[in-house]
Motif scaffolding. Sequence first.
Motif, PDB file in Angstrom:
ATOM      1  N   GLY A 161       2.095  15.480  -0.726  1.00 49.96           N
ATOM      2  CA  GLY A 161       1.511  14.339  -1.445  1.00 49.96           C
ATOM      3  C   GLY A 161       0.331  14.811  -2.279  1.00 49.96           C
ATOM      4  N   GLY A 162      -0.787  14.135  -2.140  1.00 52.15           N
ATOM      5  CA  GLY A 162      -1.961  14.494  -2.921  1.00 52.15           C
ATOM      6  C   GLY A 162      -2.508  15.869  -2.594  1.00 52.15           C
ATOM      7  N   SER A 163      -2.114  16.411  -1.456  1.00 54.79           N
ATOM      8  CA  SER A 163      -2.562  17.756  -1.093  1.00 54.79           C
ATOM      9  C   SER A 163      -1.588  18.820  -1.574  1.00 54.79           C
ATOM     10  CB  SER A 163      -2.749  17.832   0.431  1.00 54.79           C
ATOM     11  OG  SER A 163      -3.747  16.923   0.821  1.00 54.79           O
ATOM     12  N   LYS A 209      -6.064  16.483   3.936  1.00 52.01           N
ATOM     13  CA  LYS A 209      -7.296  15.704   4.076  1.00 52.01           C
ATOM     14  C   LYS A 209      -7.525  15.344   5.547  1.00 52.01           C
ATOM     15  CE  LYS A 209      -9.336  11.375   2.531  1.00 52.01           C
ATOM     16  NZ  LYS A 209      -9.248  10.234   1.625  1.00 52.01           N
ATOM     17  N   THR A 210      -6.482  14.852   6.201  1.00 51.08           N
ATOM     18  CA  THR A 210      -6.626  14.385   7.586  1.00 51.08           C
ATOM     19  C   THR A 210      -6.400  15.498   8.603  1.00 51.08           C
ATOM     20  OG1 THR A 210      -4.281  13.849   7.543  1.00 51.08           O
ATOM     21  CG2 THR A 210      -5.818  12.060   7.033  1.00 51.08           C
ATOM     22  N   PHE A 211      -5.681  16.511   8.221  1.00 57.08           N
ATOM     23  CA  PHE A 211      -5.214  17.580   9.107  1.00 57.08           C
ATOM     24  C   PHE A 211      -4.415  17.022  10.290  1.00 57.08           C
ATOM     25  CE2 PHE A 211      -5.262  22.039  10.400  1.00 57.08           C
ATOM     26  CZ  PHE A 211      -5.361  22.642   9.156  1.00 57.08           C
ATOM     27  N   GLY A 216      -9.698   9.977  -2.587  1.00 51.32           N
ATOM     28  CA  GLY A 216      -8.326   9.640  -2.196  1.00 51.32           C
ATOM     29  C   GLY A 216      -7.424  10.856  -2.374  1.00 51.32           C
ATOM     30  N   GLY A 217      -6.415  10.993  -1.525  1.00 53.59           N
ATOM     31  CA  GLY A 217      -5.519  12.156  -1.598  1.00 53.59           C
ATOM     32  C   GLY A 217      -4.971  12.385  -2.998  1.00 53.59           C
ATOM     33  N   ARG A 218      -4.503  11.316  -3.637  1.00 52.00           N
ATOM     34  CA  ARG A 218      -3.873  11.480  -4.960  1.00 52.00           C
ATOM     35  C   ARG A 218      -4.895  11.653  -6.081  1.00 52.00           C
ATOM     36  NH1 ARG A 218      -3.018   6.787  -2.416  1.00 52.00           N
ATOM     37  NH2 ARG A 218      -3.705   4.823  -3.340  1.00 52.00           N
ATOM     38  N   GLN A 264       3.953  10.277 -10.458  1.00 49.69           N
ATOM     39  CA  GLN A 264       4.641   9.327  -9.582  1.00 49.69           C
ATOM     40  C   GLN A 264       3.771   8.959  -8.398  1.00 49.69           C
ATOM     41  OE1 GLN A 264       8.465  11.230  -8.919  1.00 49.69           O
ATOM     42  NE2 GLN A 264       9.377   9.760 -10.331  1.00 49.69           N
ATOM     43  N   GLN A 265       3.126   9.944  -7.784  1.00 47.29           N
ATOM     44  CA  GLN A 265       2.261   9.588  -6.658  1.00 47.29           C
ATOM     45  C   GLN A 265       1.026   8.843  -7.152  1.00 47.29           C
ATOM     46  OE1 GLN A 265      -0.138  12.420  -4.573  1.00 47.29           O
ATOM     47  NE2 GLN A 265      -0.187  11.217  -2.716  1.00 47.29           N
ATOM     48  N   LEU A 266       0.431   9.391  -8.230  1.00 45.36           N
ATOM     49  CA  LEU A 266      -0.798   8.773  -8.740  1.00 45.36           C
ATOM     50  C   LEU A 266      -0.572   7.289  -9.035  1.00 45.36           C
ATOM     51  CD1 LEU A 266      -3.731   9.075  -9.822  1.00 45.36           C
ATOM     52  CD2 LEU A 266      -2.723   9.491 -12.053  1.00 45.36           C
ATOM     53  N   MET A 305       2.367   5.262  -8.436  1.00 45.27           N
ATOM     54  CA  MET A 305       3.139   4.377  -7.545  1.00 45.27           C
ATOM     55  C   MET A 305       2.492   4.219  -6.167  1.00 45.27           C
ATOM     56  SD  MET A 305       7.031   4.688  -8.744  1.00 45.27           S
ATOM     57  CE  MET A 305       7.536   6.360  -8.602  1.00 45.27           C
ATOM     58  N   GLU A 306       1.833   5.288  -5.666  1.00 45.56           N
ATOM     59  CA  GLU A 306       1.127   5.100  -4.401  1.00 45.56           C
ATOM     60  C   GLU A 306      -0.107   4.218  -4.643  1.00 45.56           C
ATOM     61  OE1 GLU A 306       1.343   8.082  -0.933  1.00 45.56           O
ATOM     62  OE2 GLU A 306      -0.652   8.403  -1.726  1.00 45.56           O
ATOM     63  N   SER A 307      -0.638   4.287  -5.867  1.00 44.38           N
ATOM     64  CA  SER A 307      -1.829   3.473  -6.161  1.00 44.38           C
ATOM     65  C   SER A 307      -1.473   2.004  -6.383  1.00 44.38           C
ATOM     66  CB  SER A 307      -2.541   4.010  -7.412  1.00 44.38           C
ATOM     67  OG  SER A 307      -3.042   5.304  -7.172  1.00 44.38           O
ATOM     68  N   ASP A 331      -5.520   2.358  -1.341  1.00 47.24           N
ATOM     69  CA  ASP A 331      -4.963   2.532   0.005  1.00 47.24           C
ATOM     70  C   ASP A 331      -3.479   2.877  -0.131  1.00 47.24           C
ATOM     71  OD1 ASP A 331      -3.687   0.161  -0.600  1.00 47.24           O
ATOM     72  OD2 ASP A 331      -4.832  -1.068   0.799  1.00 47.24           O
ATOM     73  N   GLN A 332      -2.808   3.104   0.976  1.00 44.07           N
ATOM     74  CA  GLN A 332      -1.383   3.442   0.935  1.00 44.07           C
ATOM     75  C   GLN A 332      -0.734   3.115   2.274  1.00 44.07           C
ATOM     76  OE1 GLN A 332      -3.714   6.129   0.059  1.00 44.07           O
ATOM     77  NE2 GLN A 332      -4.034   6.197   2.271  1.00 44.07           N
ATOM     78  N   TRP A 333      -0.922   1.866   2.695  1.00 43.93           N
ATOM     79  CA  TRP A 333      -0.384   1.459   3.994  1.00 43.93           C
ATOM     80  C   TRP A 333       1.140   1.537   4.008  1.00 43.93           C
ATOM     81  CZ3 TRP A 333      -4.030   1.650   7.379  1.00 43.93           C
ATOM     82  CH2 TRP A 333      -5.350   1.330   6.998  1.00 43.93           C
ATOM     83  N   GLY A 334       1.730   1.459   2.832  1.00 46.83           N
ATOM     84  CA  GLY A 334       3.196   1.449   2.741  1.00 46.83           C
ATOM     85  C   GLY A 334       3.861   2.718   3.236  1.00 46.83           C
ATOM     86  N   VAL A 335       3.104   3.780   3.466  1.00 45.75           N
ATOM     87  CA  VAL A 335       3.750   5.013   3.939  1.00 45.75           C
ATOM     88  C   VAL A 335       3.773   5.065   5.468  1.00 45.75           C
ATOM     89  CG1 VAL A 335       3.039   6.264   1.870  1.00 45.75           C
ATOM     90  CG2 VAL A 335       1.635   6.418   3.927  1.00 45.75           C
ATOM     91  N   GLU A 336       3.138   4.086   6.124  1.00 47.18           N
ATOM     92  CA  GLU A 336       2.933   4.192   7.573  1.00 47.18           C
ATOM     93  C   GLU A 336       4.172   3.907   8.417  1.00 47.18           C
ATOM     94  OE1 GLU A 336       0.329   5.486   8.942  1.00 47.18           O
ATOM     95  OE2 GLU A 336      -0.670   5.663   6.997  1.00 47.18           O
ATOM     96  N   GLY A 367       7.422   4.140   8.029  1.00 50.39           N
ATOM     97  CA  GLY A 367       8.424   5.210   8.112  1.00 50.39           C
ATOM     98  C   GLY A 367       7.953   6.340   9.012  1.00 50.39           C
ATOM     99  N   LYS A 368       6.652   6.690   8.875  1.00 51.90           N
ATOM    100  CA  LYS A 368       6.082   7.775   9.694  1.00 51.90           C
ATOM    101  C   LYS A 368       6.186   7.412  11.170  1.00 51.90           C
ATOM    102  CE  LYS A 368       2.228   9.274   6.742  1.00 51.90           C
ATOM    103  NZ  LYS A 368       0.765   9.337   6.663  1.00 51.90           N
ATOM    104  N   GLN A 369       5.855   6.149  11.480  1.00 52.90           N
ATOM    105  CA  GLN A 369       5.847   5.662  12.854  1.00 52.90           C
ATOM    106  C   GLN A 369       7.262   5.712  13.440  1.00 52.90           C
ATOM    107  OE1 GLN A 369       3.676   1.975  12.429  1.00 52.90           O
ATOM    108  NE2 GLN A 369       4.534   1.322  14.384  1.00 52.90           N
TER     109      GLN A 369
HETATM  110  O1  F6P Z   1       1.800   9.920   1.751  1.00 54.67           O
HETATM  111  C1  F6P Z   1       0.666   9.465   2.377  1.00 54.67           C
HETATM  112  C2  F6P Z   1      -0.483  10.419   2.255  1.00 54.67           C
HETATM  113  O2  F6P Z   1      -1.505   9.937   3.053  1.00 54.67           O
HETATM  114  C3  F6P Z   1      -0.971  10.623   0.822  1.00 54.67           C
HETATM  115  O3  F6P Z   1      -1.774   9.617   0.364  1.00 54.67           O
HETATM  116  C4  F6P Z   1      -1.644  11.927   0.958  1.00 54.67           C
HETATM  117  O4  F6P Z   1      -1.893  12.485  -0.296  1.00 54.67           O
HETATM  118  C5  F6P Z   1      -0.640  12.696   1.786  1.00 54.67           C
HETATM  119  O5  F6P Z   1      -0.150  11.732   2.698  1.00 54.67           O
HETATM  120  C6  F6P Z   1      -1.167  13.890   2.503  1.00 54.67           C
HETATM  121  O6  F6P Z   1      -2.179  13.583   3.401  1.00 54.67           O
HETATM  122  P1  F6P Z   1      -3.114  14.700   3.995  1.00 54.67           P
HETATM  123  O7  F6P Z   1      -3.853  15.341   2.880  1.00 54.67           O
HETATM  124  O8  F6P Z   1      -4.021  14.001   4.955  1.00 54.67           O
HETATM  125  O9  F6P Z   1      -2.248  15.713   4.710  1.00 54.67           O
END
Ligand code: F6P
Length: 548
Positions: free
Chosen positions: A155-157, A208-210, A268-270, A350-352, A354-356, A503-508, A510-512
């Motif tokens: 994603g943004g990373s 960002k979150t590791f 923000g990641g993106r 696309q991320q910049l 559509m995630e926004s 924010d980007q709650w919409g990705v949660e 699927g992850k869950q």
């Molecule tokens: O797809 C969700 C997301 O949180 C993006 O916003 C982010 O860029 C990507 O995952 C990667 O997150 P991280 O940098 O915390 O690994």
Amino acid sequence: MSRAELTLLPEWQALQQHCNHVATGHLRELFAADPRRGERFVAEAVDLYFDYSKQRVDDEALRLLRALADARDLKGHIAAMFRGDHINTTENRAVLHVALRATRNAHILVDGQDVVPDVHEVLDRMAAFADAVRSGTWKGQTGKRIRNVVSIGIGGSDLGPVMAYEALRDYSQRDMTFHFVSNVDGVDFAEAVRDLDAAETLFIVCSKTFTTLETLTNAHAARAWCVKALGDESAVARHFVAVSTNAEGVAKFGIDTANMFGFWDWVGGRYSMDSAIGLSTMIAVGPDHFGDMLAGFRAMDEHFRSAPFEANLPALMGLIGVWNANFLDAATVAVLPYEQYLKRFPAYLQQLTMESNGKHVTLDGAHVDYATGPIYWGEPGTNGQHSFYQLIHQGTRLVPCDFIGFGKTLQPVPAQGGGDQHDLLIANLIAQGEALAFGKTAEEVRAEGTPEALVPHRTFEGNRPSTTILAERLTPFALGSLIALYEHSVFVQGVIWDIDSFDQWGVELGKQLAKTTIAELVAKDEPKLAHDSSTNALIRRYRALRDG
Ligand code: F6P
């Protein structure tokens, strides 16, 4: 839940009424009525020439769009972002990617604390590290210099660093190779490291979150690969660095936090490619070119903050996007760079975008009754012309296009018959915008002697809107200003639509669900499945295909 109020605004309703009038007109008529339209409907700033004359707007539509921006207090929102207010309300965070490119002597406060010194402390550490890697002072475990950099993130990373590396490849250190691993599909990692010598390879783990599943999975695979090749856990210290806001997570993974480059929750990641997430970019092109890229971002930031909306590129781009999405009902935007080095630019956007702006409720949680973020997609020209342009020219859907091109190429290649291939490339860019806008009437087709039965097939209705963005050359500065143009246009649209673009709650969800599903896929015995009948059947079929 309150009702979204945007469409009740008199400015919105005036636009709706005006649209009924303009939408029936044709770009041919708009150009015929104003011979200077092609010069008037142009804005120029930060070395970008922005031609929106082929958009289906007239002076009144533009005036009404600016009135809508005023009604939504766009100016106030811009000030709030630059001031460090917590405009990402659902996460209660400031949104300050603009601070990442602030000059050393600027002051930007987040919750009362000036963040600019921290930004420059990290930039300085990145520069020292990038120089050490580029010059060979930073050595791997066996004493060999680093020749390969593998950036792991998603994603943004990932998308910003890959896009920037590809875009600025001509400025990169050519005796080094750069690879990007993002997908949790092991193929991505395996193919990236296949031909690499671990002794000469540096991994940059960007998260960002590791905590991101894909990134941590790939980082573990990388560590196992590196330790196996170099025979010792101590190799990690010379072959791994991290970029994160989570020092604890980085330490837990086994990377010394002395080799960690930080950033902050207000990025923000993106929007993070010019933070430490851009470390691979900096190693590739060097700190000076990275600094030039930041200067391009910064120049566009200043333009966005200060220029009147009628001459403000991000405001114009954002508002015309609102016009196309909400009043002309365009569900999509095609981004068409006529520049091979920008081949990953559409994927980045696309991320910049559509995630926004892919949001269905307002900041207050009311369901919107209008379209929000359109679908962004694209390919570099001229490849798209031989695939999907057919639909843009003659299909039934309206696809506004952004054409992007440069006056000078970084790779001149003489064309057969004289000139340079670059002229051919740009001739195509210009021709496509013209063809989309003006088309070819049935009379013109007939006049060419076309058999009557073929006339409808060979007629181009035209009236397909596009914007053309030109710059002199794809420099780091130009890249920075182009990206910031899109970043801020996304912001403009988010303000109009009254949504949280950050924010980007919409990705949660699927992850869950993937967490439950992975347990079911790897269970030793036949698991008890509690999904719907399709999901249950897919899990059983996958297990059977895998194990059969
Ligand atoms: O797809 C969700 C997301 O949180 C993006 O916003 C982010 O860029 C990507 O995952 C990667 O997150 P991280 O940098 O915390 O690994």
